[in-house]
Design a protein around this motif. Structure first.
Motif, PDB file in Angstrom:
ATOM      1  N   ILE A   1     -20.610 -20.397 -78.367  1.00  0.00           N
ATOM      2  CA  ILE A   1     -20.926 -19.124 -79.233  1.00  0.00           C
ATOM      3  C   ILE A   1     -22.162 -19.663 -80.290  1.00  0.00           C
ATOM      4  N   ILE A   2     -23.235 -18.939 -80.041  1.00  0.00           N
ATOM      5  CA  ILE A   2     -24.529 -19.089 -80.701  1.00  0.00           C
ATOM      6  C   ILE A   2     -24.326 -18.819 -82.352  1.00  0.00           C
TER       7      ILE A   2
ATOM      8  N   THR B   1     -25.886 -13.168 -88.518  1.00  0.00           N
ATOM      9  CA  THR B   1     -25.500 -11.788 -87.974  1.00  0.00           C
ATOM     10  C   THR B   1     -24.452 -11.375 -87.808  1.00  0.00           C
TER      11      THR B   1
ATOM     12  N   SER C   1     -23.462  -9.553 -85.339  1.00  0.00           N
ATOM     13  CA  SER C   1     -22.770  -9.466 -83.820  1.00  0.00           C
ATOM     14  C   SER C   1     -22.462 -11.140 -83.613  1.00  0.00           C
ATOM     15  N   THR C   2     -22.096 -11.012 -82.232  1.00  0.00           N
ATOM     16  CA  THR C   2     -21.872 -12.410 -81.672  1.00  0.00           C
ATOM     17  C   THR C   2     -22.214 -12.562 -80.331  1.00  0.00           C
ATOM     18  N   ARG C   3     -23.124 -13.668 -79.950  1.00  0.00           N
ATOM     19  CA  ARG C   3     -23.447 -14.026 -78.608  1.00  0.00           C
ATOM     20  C   ARG C   3     -22.719 -15.186 -78.075  1.00  0.00           C
TER      21      ARG C   3
ATOM     22  N   THR D   1     -22.114 -17.524 -74.498  1.00  0.00           N
ATOM     23  CA  THR D   1     -22.760 -17.943 -73.350  1.00  0.00           C
ATOM     24  C   THR D   1     -21.655 -18.898 -72.650  1.00  0.00           C
TER      25      THR D   1
ATOM     26  N   THR E   1     -24.152 -14.656 -70.063  1.00  0.00           N
ATOM     27  CA  THR E   1     -24.384 -14.519 -71.923  1.00  0.00           C
ATOM     28  C   THR E   1     -23.888 -13.050 -72.232  1.00  0.00           C
ATOM     29  N   HIS E   2     -23.397 -13.013 -72.915  1.00  0.00           N
ATOM     30  CA  HIS E   2     -23.243 -11.441 -73.580  1.00  0.00           C
ATOM     31  C   HIS E   2     -23.164 -11.446 -75.225  1.00  0.00           C
ATOM     32  N   GLU E   3     -23.671 -10.217 -75.808  1.00  0.00           N
ATOM     33  CA  GLU E   3     -23.515  -9.904 -77.274  1.00  0.00           C
ATOM     34  C   GLU E   3     -22.639  -8.932 -77.583  1.00  0.00           C
TER      35      GLU E   3
ATOM     36  N   ASP F   1     -20.844  -6.394 -80.273  1.00  0.00           N
ATOM     37  CA  ASP F   1     -21.099  -6.036 -81.885  1.00  0.00           C
ATOM     38  C   ASP F   1     -19.860  -6.234 -82.817  1.00  0.00           C
TER      39      ASP F   1
ATOM     40  N   LYS G   1     -18.439 -12.827 -85.633  1.00  0.00           N
ATOM     41  CA  LYS G   1     -17.775 -14.175 -85.189  1.00  0.00           C
ATOM     42  C   LYS G   1     -16.979 -14.717 -86.497  1.00  0.00           C
TER      43      LYS G   1
END
Length: 467
Positions: A387-388, A393, A395-397, A399, A434-436, A438, A441
């Protein structure tokens, strides 16, 4: 004064909940979920339902009674008598698993995995300890490994008594019977991943056989993605007579025992105490095995094991593998480990087959089968999930690394509130790495699972923070 509930009251309530799963009072009744299943639940495939129907209570009973017939299976008992002792049980198990292997067209191999345990607590002299292991090699991704075990050694009240009769029907001929029945039913099939069926020794003396097997796999670099031990799975009756015939307990450790200080510090900062690989494995078992096809309710216990005791999953946990223990809903201590005897009233004591419920054990075998077969046929658990956290932010990216399975179809992102025990939302994201999302996190827990072309899903991987 309000009185605390008795054990019978608690178990009766649990049994009533389990009974709500059934449409009739028979052992073969098909359950209907009493509560809404998790969002990640998977319905049994036609292939799995066919497999489960082949599990035979009569064969399980025959295995338990044959193991009991060796008198004692104490780890320190005689090893060169063809009729009595752990050596006779070992040789019979080897023959049974070799018989299973004949139906596998060469896919299943059987071995005696032996070593000499030097003197240690409960081992007064150098002792040969032997596991009987059958390996059903996967046909697509054989490097992925799933292990199921039961321990074939037994004991009486005095753990050092290697000569008295120690029938060990429930503890743990029942678990070994589950393993043999799974080996018999699965040997004729072609799992995508490798399944290992093990009858281990030395459990009552200190988990020695299982520790040897786990270390052997670790030294070989095996990718063991799940391990289950079945220990005391022969009866649904507690020591006060209360019955819960449609529930199996699954003990699942939270914070990994193999956690490094750095990992512990990271977990304390971001949470995830309820998201170890073993907890994800336990959720997976509920997803695939708590249904009408098995006739069982899987009661996950958020503990490594019971108080004052341990099982053969622990050496696997100590080596960083996801591992959990199946055990009946409430143990009957009036029979467990008791010397074989009849009291003044004619009441019989000892861990004898007469106190086992073989239809119940067959349903436990179905729970194991549903979990193992789905694990072996689905893609493996995603690796390198992250989790980046490099930017502030809302939102959550996420991988992860793409799996090597040729039938891999894509991935799903899952999430839940931090206070929720089960995943509540599932989002298909396609064949990407990878996916983001909205969603922040900071507010929820995320996970990712793989999806195969046939629609089977892997256990969830919990992402680690990545800068």
């Amino acid at each position: 004064m309000r009185r605390s509930p008795t054990r019978r009251t608690v178990l009766t309530a649990t049994a009533a909940s389990a009974a709500a799963l059934t449409t009739t009072g028979t052992a073969d009744a098909a359950p209907a979920p009493a509560t809404r299943p998790p969002a990640t639940a998977q319905r049994p495939t036609r292939e799995l339902r066919t497999l489960l129907k082949e599990i035979d209570p009569a064969r399980i009973e025959a295995t338990v009674r044959r193991l009991v017939s060796f008198g004692t299976r104490h780890t320190l008992s005689v090893q060169d008598d063809p009729n009595r002792g752990i050596g006779a049980a070992r040789d019979w198990l080897l023959a049974e698993l070799n018989s299973c292997a004949t139906a596998s067209a060469g896919r299943m191999t059987v071995e005696l995995q032996s070593y000499v345990q030097q003197p240690a607590p409960r081992i007064p002299a150098p002792t040969k300890i032997t596991n009987v292991v059958a390996t059903l090699r996967g046909s697509v991704t054989p490097e992925r490994v799933y292990v199921v075990s039961g321990h074939y050694d037994s004991r009486v009240t005095d753990v050092m008594d290697a000569t008295s009769d120690a029938p060990g029907a429930d503890d743990d001929a029942s678990g070994v019977a589950v393993v043999l029945e799974l080996a018999r039913v699965m040997a004729r099939r072609r799992p995508a991943a490798t399944i290992v069926f093990a009858a281990v020794a030395g459990e009552e003396q200190g988990l020695y056989g299982s520790a040897h097997m786990a270390q052997t796999l670790k030294a070989a670099g095996a990718d063991v993605q799940a391990m289950f031990t079945n220990d005391i799975v022969g009866s649904a009756t507690a020591d006060d007579g209360a019955r819960d015939p449609y529930t199996i307990r699954l003990f699942a450790e939270g914070v990994p025992s193999s956690e490094t200080p750095e990992q512990a510090a990271l977990r304390r900062s971001v949470g995830g105490e309820n998201d170890s690989a073993t907890r994800q494995l336990a959720r997976f078992v509920r997803d695939v095995a708590d249904n009408d096809a098995t006739g069982m309710r899987v009661r996950v216990i958020y503990r490594r094991d019971r108080y004052l005791r341990g099982g053969d999953h622990i050496p696997f946990l100590e080596r960083g593998y996801p591992a959990a223990r199946f055990t009946e809903p409430a143990e009957d201590y009036a029979h467990q480990h008791q010397d074989v005897r009849v009291d003044d009233t004619g009441k019989q004591y000892g861990d004898l087959p007469e106190f086992c419920d073989f239809a119940y054990t067959a349903r436990v075998a179905k729970v194991n089968a549903a979990a193992l077969w789905t694990l072996a046929q689905a893609p493996g658990t995603p690796k390198s999930a992250g989790i980046i956290t490099s930017a502030l932010t809302n939102s959550t990216r996420l991988t992860w690394a793409r799996g090597a399975e040729p039938d891999l179809a894509g991935y799903e992102v899952v999430w839940r509130e931090t206070t929720a025990p089960e995943w509540t939302h599932v989002l298909p994201v396609g064949d990407v790495t990878t996916h983001e999302v909205d969603l922040s996190k900071d507010n929820v827990f995320f996970g990712v699972r793989a999806v195969g072309a046939a629609g089977l899903r892997s256990p969830v991987a919990f992402p680690a923070p990545q800068a």
